[in-house]
Design a protein around this motif. Structure first.
Motif, mmCIF file in Angstrom:
data_model
loop_
_atom_site.group_PDB
_atom_site.id
_atom_site.type_symbol
_atom_site.label_atom_id
_atom_site.label_comp_id
_atom_site.label_asym_id
_atom_site.label_seq_id
_atom_site.Cartn_x
_atom_site.Cartn_y
_atom_site.Cartn_z
ATOM 1 N N THR A 21 0.849 -1.196 0.000
ATOM 2 C CA THR A 21 0.000 0.000 0.000
ATOM 3 C C THR A 21 0.880 1.241 0.000
ATOM 4 O OG1 THR A 21 -1.680 -1.190 1.264
ATOM 5 C CG2 THR A 21 -1.858 1.215 1.167
ATOM 6 N N VAL A 22 0.633 2.127 -0.974
ATOM 7 C CA VAL A 22 1.369 3.382 -1.063
ATOM 8 C C VAL A 22 0.377 4.527 -0.893
ATOM 9 C CG1 VAL A 22 2.891 4.826 -2.464
ATOM 10 C CG2 VAL A 22 3.027 2.330 -2.641
ATOM 11 N N THR A 23 0.633 5.383 0.068
ATOM 12 C CA THR A 23 -0.273 6.498 0.389
ATOM 13 C C THR A 23 0.482 7.812 0.279
ATOM 14 O OG1 THR A 23 -1.476 5.065 1.940
ATOM 15 C CG2 THR A 23 -1.856 7.444 2.098
ATOM 16 N N VAL A 24 -0.131 8.786 -0.401
ATOM 17 C CA VAL A 24 0.451 10.123 -0.521
ATOM 18 C C VAL A 24 -0.611 11.137 -0.104
ATOM 19 C CG1 VAL A 24 1.545 11.808 -2.045
ATOM 20 C CG2 VAL A 24 1.887 9.361 -2.442
ATOM 21 N N LYS A 25 -0.253 12.023 0.826
ATOM 22 C CA LYS A 25 -1.213 13.035 1.272
ATOM 23 C C LYS A 25 -0.470 14.247 1.821
ATOM 24 C CE LYS A 25 -1.740 10.891 5.866
ATOM 25 N NZ LYS A 25 -2.698 10.294 6.821
ATOM 26 N N THR A 26 -1.213 15.313 2.018
ATOM 27 C CA THR A 26 -0.652 16.518 2.628
ATOM 28 C C THR A 26 -1.074 16.571 4.093
ATOM 29 O OG1 THR A 26 -2.579 17.788 1.914
ATOM 30 C CG2 THR A 26 -0.648 17.817 0.479
ATOM 31 N N LEU A 27 -0.219 17.184 4.903
ATOM 32 C CA LEU A 27 -0.524 17.382 6.316
ATOM 33 C C LEU A 27 -0.842 18.867 6.513
ATOM 34 C CD1 LEU A 27 2.292 15.227 7.975
ATOM 35 C CD2 LEU A 27 -0.050 14.558 7.396
ATOM 36 N N ASN A 28 -2.122 19.183 6.487
ATOM 37 C CA ASN A 28 -2.539 20.584 6.539
ATOM 38 C C ASN A 28 -2.373 21.208 7.908
ATOM 39 O OD1 ASN A 28 -3.301 20.565 3.838
ATOM 40 N ND2 ASN A 28 -5.280 19.657 4.344
ATOM 41 N N ASP A 29 -2.123 20.355 8.907
ATOM 42 C CA ASP A 29 -1.981 20.920 10.249
ATOM 43 C C ASP A 29 -0.589 21.489 10.471
ATOM 44 O OD1 ASP A 29 -1.094 17.969 12.169
ATOM 45 O OD2 ASP A 29 -0.931 18.378 10.021
ATOM 46 N N GLN A 30 0.299 21.293 9.485
ATOM 47 C CA GLN A 30 1.632 21.850 9.601
ATOM 48 C C GLN A 30 1.638 23.271 9.047
ATOM 49 O OE1 GLN A 30 4.251 20.426 10.998
ATOM 50 N NE2 GLN A 30 3.216 18.494 11.451
ATOM 51 N N ALA A 31 2.190 24.194 9.812
ATOM 52 C CA ALA A 31 2.170 25.601 9.399
ATOM 53 C C ALA A 31 2.927 25.809 8.090
ATOM 54 C CB ALA A 31 2.774 26.465 10.509
ATOM 55 N N SER A 32 4.013 25.087 7.923
ATOM 56 C CA SER A 32 4.818 25.276 6.722
ATOM 57 C C SER A 32 4.338 24.423 5.562
ATOM 58 C CB SER A 32 6.283 24.956 7.022
ATOM 59 O OG SER A 32 6.400 23.619 7.480
ATOM 60 N N GLY A 33 3.494 23.435 5.832
ATOM 61 C CA GLY A 33 3.000 22.538 4.791
ATOM 62 C C GLY A 33 3.936 21.369 4.569
ATOM 63 N N MET A 34 3.416 20.135 4.686
ATOM 64 C CA MET A 34 4.238 18.938 4.545
ATOM 65 C C MET A 34 3.523 17.929 3.653
ATOM 66 S SD MET A 34 6.832 19.685 6.581
ATOM 67 C CE MET A 34 7.679 18.178 7.052
ATOM 68 N N ILE A 35 4.307 17.100 2.987
ATOM 69 C CA ILE A 35 3.800 15.973 2.201
ATOM 70 C C ILE A 35 4.243 14.688 2.900
ATOM 71 C CG2 ILE A 35 3.968 14.716 0.024
ATOM 72 C CD1 ILE A 35 4.336 17.363 -1.379
ATOM 73 N N GLN A 36 3.301 13.764 3.042
ATOM 74 C CA GLN A 36 3.618 12.506 3.715
ATOM 75 C C GLN A 36 3.420 11.338 2.744
ATOM 76 O OE1 GLN A 36 1.149 10.389 6.931
ATOM 77 N NE2 GLN A 36 2.673 11.497 8.150
ATOM 78 N N VAL A 37 4.441 10.510 2.634
ATOM 79 C CA VAL A 37 4.412 9.321 1.780
ATOM 80 C C VAL A 37 4.621 8.099 2.669
ATOM 81 C CG1 VAL A 37 5.464 8.116 -0.157
ATOM 82 C CG2 VAL A 37 5.332 10.610 -0.180
#
Length: 651
Positions: free
Chosen positions: A555-571
């Protein structure tokens, strides 16, 4: 005299004159011949055969009540000089029985009524001649591009050259470096024979310096005869003889490719014959002698492989030397440095195996798909659609999972068949109007036509995969650096999902027994090093597959973490494998530590490199695992490059 002929048969001199006038634009590359009757045409075909000319387009008038013209069309393939010719039937009045006969025999490509418009004949002739040239001309298609379909012929010529290059590059590798070197050097001498204005072919006496350590080098030196010594100066100014290179070797290859200063000094030891080439001359040679390019790539790979082996031997010798030194602390530091260097070099060499293996597998799959395509006839419109699908699948990026599911649901409701809808989305044909038009046009043959289109789309995907793999090989070869120093790939805008999908493509063979699940949210592009980041995905996916018994689920998941002030991508990469103990999780990022089962390649540097790359990007990598319940590796990357990551990483 041109190799191909346009043959016109008509007893009406005015019609013949009009044919000659309307076909005049094609005279530069096609001979135009005409006869009054089919009998005369048969006689002319014998003359054409004697002249080694072929009829590319046959335009024949069939008089009412006389079927001589239609008989000639039906039997056009029975004569060597007209076999495969495209055919146009001229008719003064509708002759449905005649037309039907020609159609049933499969030898009527177009029917045109008298009188015809000049633009109609030119348009039809251009199309039919283009079709003929594509099928039968095995050489320079560009010769005909000025008068025929320029774009089609140009694309075909480019594709032929690419296929030829791929077939040469993917031919069984020569294991004898000396043989390849002899062929490359012989090809270079053949190029310069009688045309060596640049004095590339030279002979030097002993002690002539070719390259100087730490100085710019703009030349690639091929040793044709003699020996050259390589020398390196240490920190204390002592000059050491590193190695001796003989005929068939390259001097200055790394600095020539990378633009860096020379790593060592190259000096002739004996009377030496060399071929000295700069960048401009190299481009000129490879352009005019394209057959040398794949051979040179094999030569360069073997050359680098030899350097890797020599590096490892040098490492062992240095370790043995360090063992005799009194400075224990310095000895330990040097050992660790050289051990890491050797493992990184071996790891890079191993990374070449994935894309090369993928290209070889894709070539077999491409051969199967092309065989299906070649055996399946399509009408002009359907073939045009098929070629469009091939092109789109070759050039376009994969749809996100959410978008693909949306299109599949829509088409399922429209077609009433979920499998058909999924196939349409997979090949990129998900526009509702287009699908509806084809269903109405093909009727009960729609599924059969779709099966053929799938093969065209498959060809496109395989070509795209080969392009990705070839790019990966180029990046890996470029990343091979000298012992002390490495260049860094320039940062650029990167689409994370596309990078992950390209990496998954390399593992298609290993994914077959498993289920692949992808959950992609929309994520913005980030500024990073694409090939370095691809190393991260490659290691994580390879480790997950190694850990899973068959069958398993990746399983490969890609999403953004909107709770981060600077903006993060999580894979996240999750497997259903054997999992790890807490102790293993604590050690897994340590150098030289590996959890690979026996029989699996594992140097213990993969995750160390992943961690280094991710940290240099300003991100983080974490592991979550439970023994017997699989493992999840999570990479978090910042959308905006932090100030601490501005320095180019050394990966």
């Amino acid at each position: 005299m041109n190799p191909y002929v346009i043959l016109c048969i008509d007893q009406d001199p005015l019609a013949v004159e009009k044919l000659s006038h309307d076909l005049a634009p094609f005279r530069d590359v096609f001979d135009l011949c005409s006869t009054d009757t089919p009998d005369d045409a048969y006689a002319l075909l014998h003359d054409l055969k004697a002249n080694e000319q072929q009829v590319a387009l046959l335009i024949c008038h069939n008089a009412p009540g006389n079927n001589d013209g239609i008989d000639l069309l039906v039997n056009v393939d029975n004569h060597a000089a007209s076999k495969g010719a495209r055919t146009i039937l001229l008719s003064e009045a509708p002759q449905y029985d005649v037309i039907l006969q020609a159609v049933n025999e499969g030898r009527l490509n177009y029917c045109m009524h008298k009188p015809w418009r000049a633009d109609e004949l030119q348009r039809v002739a251009e199309k039919e001649l283009t079709t003929y040239v594509l099928r039968h001309c095995q050489h320079d298609l560009l010769r005909y591009s000025e008068v025929l379909d320029h774009r089609t012929l140009l694309d075909a010529q480019v594709e032929r050259e690419i296929n030829q290059f791929q077939s040469q590059l993917l031919a069984p590798a020569e294991s004898n470096k000396a043989d390849i070197a002899d062929r490359v050097i012989a090809g270079l001498y053949a190029f310069f024979d009688g045309n060596d204005e640049s004095r590339a072919c030279r002979t030097y006496s002993a002690n002539h310096v070719l390259t100087k350590e730490n100085q710019d080098n703009a030349f690639l030196w091929f040793i044709a005869e003699g020996d050259v010594g390589l020398y390196k100066t240490d920190d204390k100014g002592q000059v050491h003889h590193v190695s001796t290179l003989s005929a068939g070797s390259l001097i200055g290859s790394m600095s020539f490719v990378t633009g860096e200063v020379s790593f060592s000094t190259g000096r002739t030891l004996t009377r030496t014959r060399v071929i000295k080439i700069d960048h401009t001359l190299f481009s000129k040679i490879m352009t005019s002698r394209s057959e040398l390019l794949p051979l040179f790539i094999q030569y360069l790979l073997l050359h680098f492989n030899q350097r890797l082996k020599r590096s490892i031997d040098t490492e062992i010798q240095l370790q043995q030397t360090l063992a005799s030194l009194d400075e224990a602390n310095r000895q330990l530091l040097e050992k660790e440095k050289m051990a890491l260097l050797g493992q990184l070099v071996a790891g890079v060499a191993h990374e070449l195996n994935n894309p090369v293996s993928a290209i070889l597998r894709n070539s077999d799959a491409l051969a199967d798909a092309l065989e299906h395509v070649a055996k399946t006839p399509l009408d002009a419109a359907s073939r045009e659609q098929a070629l469009t699908l091939l092109q789109n699948n070759r050039d376009s990026t994969p749809l996100s999972t959410a978008t693909a599911r949306t299109h599949t649901r829509t088409l399922s409701e429209m077609t009433g068949n979920k499998r058909t809808a999924r196939d349409l989305v997979n090949i990129g044909l998900y526009q509702q109007d287009t699908v509806t038009n084809w269903q109405q046009r093909l009727g009960s043959h729609f599924d059969t036509e779709l099966a053929t289109w799938k093969q065209y789309a498959r060809c496109g995907r395989l070509l795209r995969s080969n392009h990705v793999c070839a790019g990966r090989i180029a990046d890996l070869v470029k990343s091979l650096r000298t012992y002390a120093r490495q260049d860094s790939e320039q940062r650029q805008r990167t689409h994370i999902i596309e990078s992950i999908d390209d990496t998954l493509t390399l593992f298609e063979h290993r994914l077959k027994p498993h289920q692949l699940e992808k959950y992609y949210d929309w994520v913005p592009d980030i500024i990073t090093q694409p090939s370095a980041l691809a190393q991260v995905w490659t290691n994580l996916i390879a480790n997950a597959l190694d850990a899973m018994p068959e069958p398993g689920t990746l399983t490969v998941t890609v999403k953004t973490l909107n709770d981060q002030a600077s903006g993060m991508i999580q894979v996240s990469v999750t497997d259903t494998g054997i999992g790890m103990t807490q102790e293993q999780q604590e050690k897994m990022f340590a150098l030289n530590y590996t959890t690979k089962r026996e029989g699996h390649f594992g140097l213990g540097i993969g995750l160390t490199m992943c961690q280094t790359i991710v940290h240099q990007q300003g991100g983080d990598i974490q592991v979550r695992s439970q023994l017997g319940n699989g493992t999840t590796m999570t990479v978090t990357l910042p959308i905006a490059l932090p100030a601490s990551a501005n320095k180019e990483p050394q990966t």
